[in-house]
Design a protein around this motif. Structure first.
Motif, PDB file in Angstrom:
ATOM      1  N   LYS A 179       0.548  -0.995  -0.007  1.00 29.16           N
ATOM      2  CA  LYS A 179      -0.100   0.104   0.291  1.00 29.16           C
ATOM      3  C   LYS A 179       0.880   1.123  -0.038  1.00 29.16           C
ATOM      4  CE  LYS A 179      -4.121  -1.879   2.460  1.00 29.16           C
ATOM      5  NZ  LYS A 179      -5.059  -1.717   3.507  1.00 29.16           N
ATOM      6  N   THR A 180       1.888   1.389   0.452  1.00 22.75           N
ATOM      7  CA  THR A 180       2.986   3.082   0.823  1.00 22.75           C
ATOM      8  C   THR A 180       3.855   2.748  -0.790  1.00 22.75           C
ATOM      9  OG1 THR A 180       3.532   1.463   2.698  1.00 22.75           O
ATOM     10  CG2 THR A 180       4.271   3.553   2.408  1.00 22.75           C
ATOM     11  N   LEU A 181       3.649   1.711  -1.323  1.00 25.38           N
ATOM     12  CA  LEU A 181       4.060   1.763  -2.572  1.00 25.38           C
ATOM     13  C   LEU A 181       2.885   2.833  -3.703  1.00 25.38           C
ATOM     14  CD1 LEU A 181       4.581  -1.352  -4.168  1.00 25.38           C
ATOM     15  CD2 LEU A 181       6.111   0.542  -3.346  1.00 25.38           C
ATOM     16  N   ILE A 182       1.876   3.475  -3.148  1.00 24.96           N
ATOM     17  CA  ILE A 182       1.515   4.881  -3.922  1.00 24.96           C
ATOM     18  C   ILE A 182       2.371   6.080  -3.377  1.00 24.96           C
ATOM     19  CG2 ILE A 182      -0.655   5.894  -3.639  1.00 24.96           C
ATOM     20  CD1 ILE A 182      -2.258   3.460  -2.945  1.00 24.96           C
ATOM     21  N   TYR A 183       2.806   5.668  -2.241  1.00 26.33           N
ATOM     22  CA  TYR A 183       3.190   7.215  -1.899  1.00 26.33           C
ATOM     23  C   TYR A 183       4.478   7.582  -2.420  1.00 26.33           C
ATOM     24  CZ  TYR A 183       5.592  11.106   1.030  1.00 26.33           C
ATOM     25  OH  TYR A 183       6.554  12.264   0.884  1.00 26.33           O
ATOM     26  N   VAL A 518      -8.541  10.891   8.364  1.00 31.45           N
ATOM     27  CA  VAL A 518      -8.387  10.923   6.495  1.00 31.45           C
ATOM     28  C   VAL A 518      -9.778  11.934   5.899  1.00 31.45           C
ATOM     29  CG1 VAL A 518      -8.761   8.860   7.161  1.00 31.45           C
ATOM     30  CG2 VAL A 518      -7.219   9.354   5.140  1.00 31.45           C
ATOM     31  N   ASP A 519     -10.645  11.627   6.809  1.00 25.13           N
ATOM     32  CA  ASP A 519     -11.393  11.797   5.385  1.00 25.13           C
ATOM     33  C   ASP A 519     -11.737  13.170   5.336  1.00 25.13           C
ATOM     34  OD1 ASP A 519     -11.875   9.203   5.213  1.00 25.13           O
ATOM     35  OD2 ASP A 519     -13.894   9.585   6.494  1.00 25.13           O
ATOM     36  N   PHE A 520     -11.388  13.942   6.735  1.00 29.91           N
ATOM     37  CA  PHE A 520     -11.138  15.376   6.603  1.00 29.91           C
ATOM     38  C   PHE A 520     -10.239  16.103   5.973  1.00 29.91           C
ATOM     39  CE2 PHE A 520     -10.095  19.499   8.441  1.00 29.91           C
ATOM     40  CZ  PHE A 520     -10.966  20.565   8.280  1.00 29.91           C
ATOM     41  N   ALA A 521      -9.224  15.607   6.037  1.00 31.50           N
ATOM     42  CA  ALA A 521      -7.764  15.957   5.665  1.00 31.50           C
ATOM     43  C   ALA A 521      -7.742  15.751   3.721  1.00 31.50           C
ATOM     44  CB  ALA A 521      -6.012  15.030   5.359  1.00 31.50           C
ATOM     45  N   GLU A 522      -8.767  14.527   3.268  1.00 36.14           N
ATOM     46  CA  GLU A 522      -8.677  14.166   1.921  1.00 36.14           C
ATOM     47  C   GLU A 522      -9.448  15.657   1.052  1.00 36.14           C
ATOM     48  OE1 GLU A 522      -7.519  10.400   1.101  1.00 36.14           O
ATOM     49  OE2 GLU A 522      -9.381  10.371   0.778  1.00 36.14           O
ATOM     50  N   TRP A 523     -10.496  15.524   1.742  1.00 23.78           N
ATOM     51  CA  TRP A 523     -11.958  16.954   2.269  1.00 23.78           C
ATOM     52  C   TRP A 523     -11.016  17.748   1.477  1.00 23.78           C
ATOM     53  CZ3 TRP A 523     -15.487  16.009  -1.414  1.00 23.78           C
ATOM     54  CH2 TRP A 523     -16.166  14.783  -1.975  1.00 23.78           C
ATOM     55  N   TYR A 524     -10.277  18.437   2.443  1.00 23.80           N
ATOM     56  CA  TYR A 524     -10.028  19.145   2.830  1.00 23.80           C
ATOM     57  C   TYR A 524      -9.098  20.469   2.157  1.00 23.80           C
ATOM     58  CZ  TYR A 524      -7.150  23.831   4.585  1.00 23.80           C
ATOM     59  OH  TYR A 524      -6.178  24.375   4.928  1.00 23.80           O
ATOM     60  N   PHE A 525      -7.769  18.924   1.648  1.00 23.93           N
ATOM     61  CA  PHE A 525      -7.001  19.529   0.369  1.00 23.93           C
ATOM     62  C   PHE A 525      -7.952  19.522  -0.855  1.00 23.93           C
ATOM     63  CE2 PHE A 525      -3.408  17.915   3.189  1.00 23.93           C
ATOM     64  CZ  PHE A 525      -3.402  18.885   3.853  1.00 23.93           C
ATOM     65  N   PHE A 540       0.128  19.325  -5.174  1.00 19.44           N
ATOM     66  CA  PHE A 540      -0.569  18.441  -5.287  1.00 19.44           C
ATOM     67  C   PHE A 540       0.428  16.448  -4.442  1.00 19.44           C
ATOM     68  CE2 PHE A 540      -2.140  20.354  -8.672  1.00 19.44           C
ATOM     69  CZ  PHE A 540      -3.312  19.626  -8.928  1.00 19.44           C
ATOM     70  N   SER A 541       1.258  16.736  -3.964  1.00 20.61           N
ATOM     71  CA  SER A 541       1.620  16.278  -2.839  1.00 20.61           C
ATOM     72  C   SER A 541       1.405  15.921  -2.073  1.00 20.61           C
ATOM     73  CB  SER A 541       3.704  16.089  -2.888  1.00 20.61           C
ATOM     74  OG  SER A 541       3.926  17.165  -2.396  1.00 20.61           O
ATOM     75  N   TRP A 542       0.204  17.228  -1.200  1.00 22.43           N
ATOM     76  CA  TRP A 542      -0.119  17.238   0.467  1.00 22.43           C
ATOM     77  C   TRP A 542      -1.000  15.735   0.790  1.00 22.43           C
ATOM     78  CZ3 TRP A 542      -1.753  23.247  -0.393  1.00 22.43           C
ATOM     79  CH2 TRP A 542      -0.442  24.183  -0.821  1.00 22.43           C
ATOM     80  N   PHE A 543      -1.564  15.453  -0.072  1.00 25.02           N
ATOM     81  CA  PHE A 543      -3.271  14.502   0.087  1.00 25.02           C
ATOM     82  C   PHE A 543      -2.558  13.591  -0.043  1.00 25.02           C
ATOM     83  CE2 PHE A 543      -4.423  15.354  -3.794  1.00 25.02           C
ATOM     84  CZ  PHE A 543      -5.232  16.154  -3.787  1.00 25.02           C
ATOM     85  N   ILE A 544      -1.114  13.023  -0.795  1.00 27.48           N
ATOM     86  CA  ILE A 544      -0.845  11.551  -1.254  1.00 27.48           C
ATOM     87  C   ILE A 544      -0.299  10.790  -0.406  1.00 27.48           C
ATOM     88  CG2 ILE A 544       0.669  10.307  -2.287  1.00 27.48           C
ATOM     89  CD1 ILE A 544       0.696  12.462  -4.492  1.00 27.48           C
ATOM     90  N   PRO A 545      -0.244  11.467   0.889  1.00 26.96           N
ATOM     91  CA  PRO A 545      -0.164   9.840   1.795  1.00 26.96           C
ATOM     92  C   PRO A 545      -1.290   9.041   2.196  1.00 26.96           C
ATOM     93  CG  PRO A 545       1.607  11.776   2.164  1.00 26.96           C
ATOM     94  CD  PRO A 545       0.479  12.097   1.103  1.00 26.96           C
ATOM     95  N   PHE A 546      -2.503  10.185   2.267  1.00 29.43           N
ATOM     96  CA  PHE A 546      -3.698   9.834   2.870  1.00 29.43           C
ATOM     97  C   PHE A 546      -3.650   8.684   2.150  1.00 29.43           C
ATOM     98  CE2 PHE A 546      -3.393  13.957   4.487  1.00 29.43           C
ATOM     99  CZ  PHE A 546      -2.813  14.043   5.835  1.00 29.43           C
ATOM    100  N   ALA A 547      -4.211   8.543   0.827  1.00 30.24           N
ATOM    101  CA  ALA A 547      -4.350   8.290  -0.606  1.00 30.24           C
ATOM    102  C   ALA A 547      -4.120   6.329   0.015  1.00 30.24           C
ATOM    103  CB  ALA A 547      -3.887   8.074  -2.212  1.00 30.24           C
ATOM    104  N   GLY A 554      -8.770   9.160  -7.323  1.00 31.61           N
ATOM    105  CA  GLY A 554      -7.978  10.666  -8.052  1.00 31.61           C
ATOM    106  C   GLY A 554      -7.100  11.403  -7.704  1.00 31.61           C
ATOM    107  N   ILE A 555      -6.606  11.008  -6.595  1.00 37.16           N
ATOM    108  CA  ILE A 555      -5.469  11.496  -6.231  1.00 37.16           C
ATOM    109  C   ILE A 555      -4.179  10.738  -6.339  1.00 37.16           C
ATOM    110  CG2 ILE A 555      -3.569  11.192  -4.077  1.00 37.16           C
ATOM    111  CD1 ILE A 555      -5.973  11.850  -2.426  1.00 37.16           C
TER     112      ILE A 555
END
Length: 610
Positions: A179-183, A518-525, A540-547, A554-555
């Motif tokens: 899963k961490t490969l996404i980041y 995580v939900d708030f952070a994704e929607w906020y960014f 756009f790198s700001w919310f990649i960890p939450f993905a 979308g991320i």
């Protein structure tokens, strides 16, 4: 054996291809980072396309071992260190450099007359030389420390890469390596920090730490479970009581040495909540880490507001389990109704099952009555054999379970009807008691920024944001909603502050509706980036960890489409300094994010409602 080798090769093929394309792509783009010539930008896109292909293939990797993961992760970043950085890093060097000379970057712009004699050979590469510092005070102290070591690109890049690898480590501790490969293998992450030299990894690191501290679902109990499963004696069932006690003592010592216990973030056995003091430590550490993130970049301030609000009114999953007996009607009316419906369905199922059970039981008794061998004579008369006794026991247990469920339903109904008003009063009373703690939480969150600001503020003067700068007032860069508004009203291009109004309203709605960090952070960014008049690719790198946990499509898509942004420096090399995307380029950049983000959220909500 041949079939086994073929199957193993097929499973490892995505891993090999993904690693190959990512490394080849990083090697390819190293000479093409300056964007001073048109051909360089095109070759940069070719290398990014190769990296993107490897990133897409990584989505199909079923598993990856520790050594392979970290080897590719670290090697790809080290390869990009010699790459020519973006223009922002020269401002980082300059602002750290003049601080060590005794000047404040908030008071003097790079082209100030007082600084002419201190200009370096790379001074001409600084962007917006007529604008003073816009970065928060805590990151300015970081620039000063790095410049004290050496005002060189290598030192700054190396510091940003360390923070980037720290994020990878935190995510791999919480989630699986796959899963961490996404980041970790994301081409936008690789370029932004190791290649472009942007400091946003320093901003994301404490934010991810705050998220993992705030979130209660850790890997601690899963790892303990795996350790227990690996015990061959327990698996064989040959563990003596002494060995069992010794094993528990060793596990307790491991828990004592755990950094989570030192941070106050570890739960005790069986999922029971920690004591109140440890729970408070968790809140305080989360707020403090968010405060560090605010001191590095202003945009994380609403996330601190979310945590403070959750302290007063929010209920996390563990809090729900703890307080459902006292305030079930007010907080959990929907879930309580669902529980009651489930229990009613259980009772009806038991009724139907009981009928079937009685039919089978009566049929067996008729069959047994015809067989004298399985009945025995006693003083009490004929009694069924052992098998029939077990049927009687099961039947009685069934009846008792049904009776218990019926009693629970009746008691809950009576209790809820009697104490509704009392529970509401208790709710508001407990929330009012949380207000002082929430205020202290807010104070802890603002502490890092305030302490760092003392180095740059004087009595009656503390200008940390250059509000008179044209770049701040009406700057534009790859924006979405401000661009759409400008098509209707040309006057909107003269003011950027107007987009703060819908942003504040949107943040208020998110704070009210979101319960998970995580939900708030994704929607906020998502809201912040779509409303912001100034957007750069590395934002756009700001919310990649939450993905990593949400797997938001979308991320992941925008990690690839965002490189359309670099058509702007491409046009600049051709003499076009407008720094504006045309409509087609803008839609290709933003549509993957919007469509994939909304689709993923809709899909998650649909799954939750099942």
């Amino acid at each position: 054996m041949t079939l086994f080798c073929v199957s193993s090769t097929r499973k490892s093929m995505p891993l090999l291809l993904s690693s190959f394309f990512i490394l080849v792509g990083t090697i390819f783009i190293v000479p093409y980072g300056s964007f001073q010539e048109a051909d360089i930008v095109i070759k940069f896109w070719i290398g990014i396309s190769i990296m993107s292909l490897g990133f897409i293939i990584s989505w199909a990797i079923p598993s990856i071992n520790f050594t392979w993961f970290w080897s590719i992760t670290i090697l790809a970043r080290l390869i990009l260190i010699p790459m020519e950085p973006g223009s922002d890093i020269w401002r980082y060097l300059w602002e750290g450099y003049i601080q060590n000379l005794g000047f404040s970057p908030y008071d003097l712009a790079p082209n100030a007359l007082e600084l002419i004699s201190y200009r370096t050979e790379w001074w001409s590469l600084i962007n917006h030389p007529d604008t003073s510092a816009i970065y928060p005070p805590l990151i300015q102290l970081g620039f000063r420390f790095l410049a004290l070591i050496s005002p060189s690109v290598f030192v700054f890049k190396f510091a940003f890469i360390l923070a980037d690898l720290g994020i990878c480590w935190l995510l791999s501790r919480k989630f699986s390596l796959q899963k961490t490969l996404i980041y970790a293998w994301n081409p936008l992450i690789l370029y932004s920090f190791a290649g472009g030299g942007h400091y946003d990894s320093w901003f994301v690191l404490p934010l991810v730490g705050a998220w993992l501290v705030f979130d209660q679902e850790g890997r601690g109990k899963k790892e303990e479970g795996r350790r227990k499963d690996r015990s061959w004696k327990k698996w064989m069932g040959t563990q003596t009581p002494v060995e069992e006690a010794r094993r528990k003592n060793e596990e307790g010592r491991r828990k004592d040495r755990s950094w989570k216990k030192w941070m106050g973030t570890q739960t005790v056995d069986d999922g029971v909540l920690n004591p109140k003091e440890k729970d408070n430590y968790r809140w305080y550490w989360s707020a403090f880490l968010i405060g560090i993130s605010v001191g590095i970049k202003w945009v994380s301030l609403p996330i601190l507001s979310f945590v403070v609000w959750q302290k007063i009114f929010g209920l996390r999953e563990q809090d729900i389990g703890k307080s459902c007996g006292n305030m079930r009607m007010f907080h959990l009316s929907k879930s309580t109704h669902q529980e009651r419906e489930d229990k009613i369905r259980k009772v009806s199922l038991l009724d139907r099952s009981e009928g079937c059970f009685n039919e089978v039981r009566s049929q067996k008794l008729r069959d047994l009555s015809n067989s004298p061998k399985i009945f025995r004579q006693s003083r009490r008369g004929f009694r069924p054999n052992y098998f029939e006794k077990q049927q009687n026991n099961i039947f009685r247990s069934w009846q008792f379970y049904k009776l218990q469920i019926t009693r629970i339903l009746g008691k809950n109904k009576q209790r809820l009807s009697r104490s509704n008003i009392k529970l509401i009063g208790n709710f508001f009373y407990t929330k009012v008691r949380q207000v002082p703690q929430a205020g202290f939480l807010l104070l802890i969150g603002l502490l890092p920024m305030c302490v760092a600001a003392l180095n740059f503020c004087e009595p009656g003067k503390c200008s940390l944001i250059p509000t008179s700068s044209n770049f701040v007032v009406n700057g534009r860069s790859a924006e979405l909603i401000p661009y759409l508004v400008s098509l209707v009203s040309e006057q909107s291009t003269k003011f950027n502050w107007i987009y703060g109004i819908p942003l504040c309203l949107g943040v208020g709605v998110l704070i009210w509706n979101c319960r998970r960090f995580v939900d708030f952070a994704e929607w906020y960014f998502f809201l912040l980036l779509t409303l912001s008049p100034i957007v750069h690719a590395w934002y756009f790198s700001w919310f990649i960890p939450f993905a990593v946990t949400t797997r938001n499509l979308g991320i992941r898509w925008v990690s690839l489409s965002v490189f359309i942004y670099f058509v702007l420096p491409y046009r600049q090399t051709l003499g076009d300094n407008s720094w504006l995307l045309n409509p087609m380029e803008r839609y290709w950049l933003w549509l993957p994010l919007i469509v994939g983000f909304i689709w993923s959220k809709w899909k998650d909500k649909k799954i939750q409602n099942l």
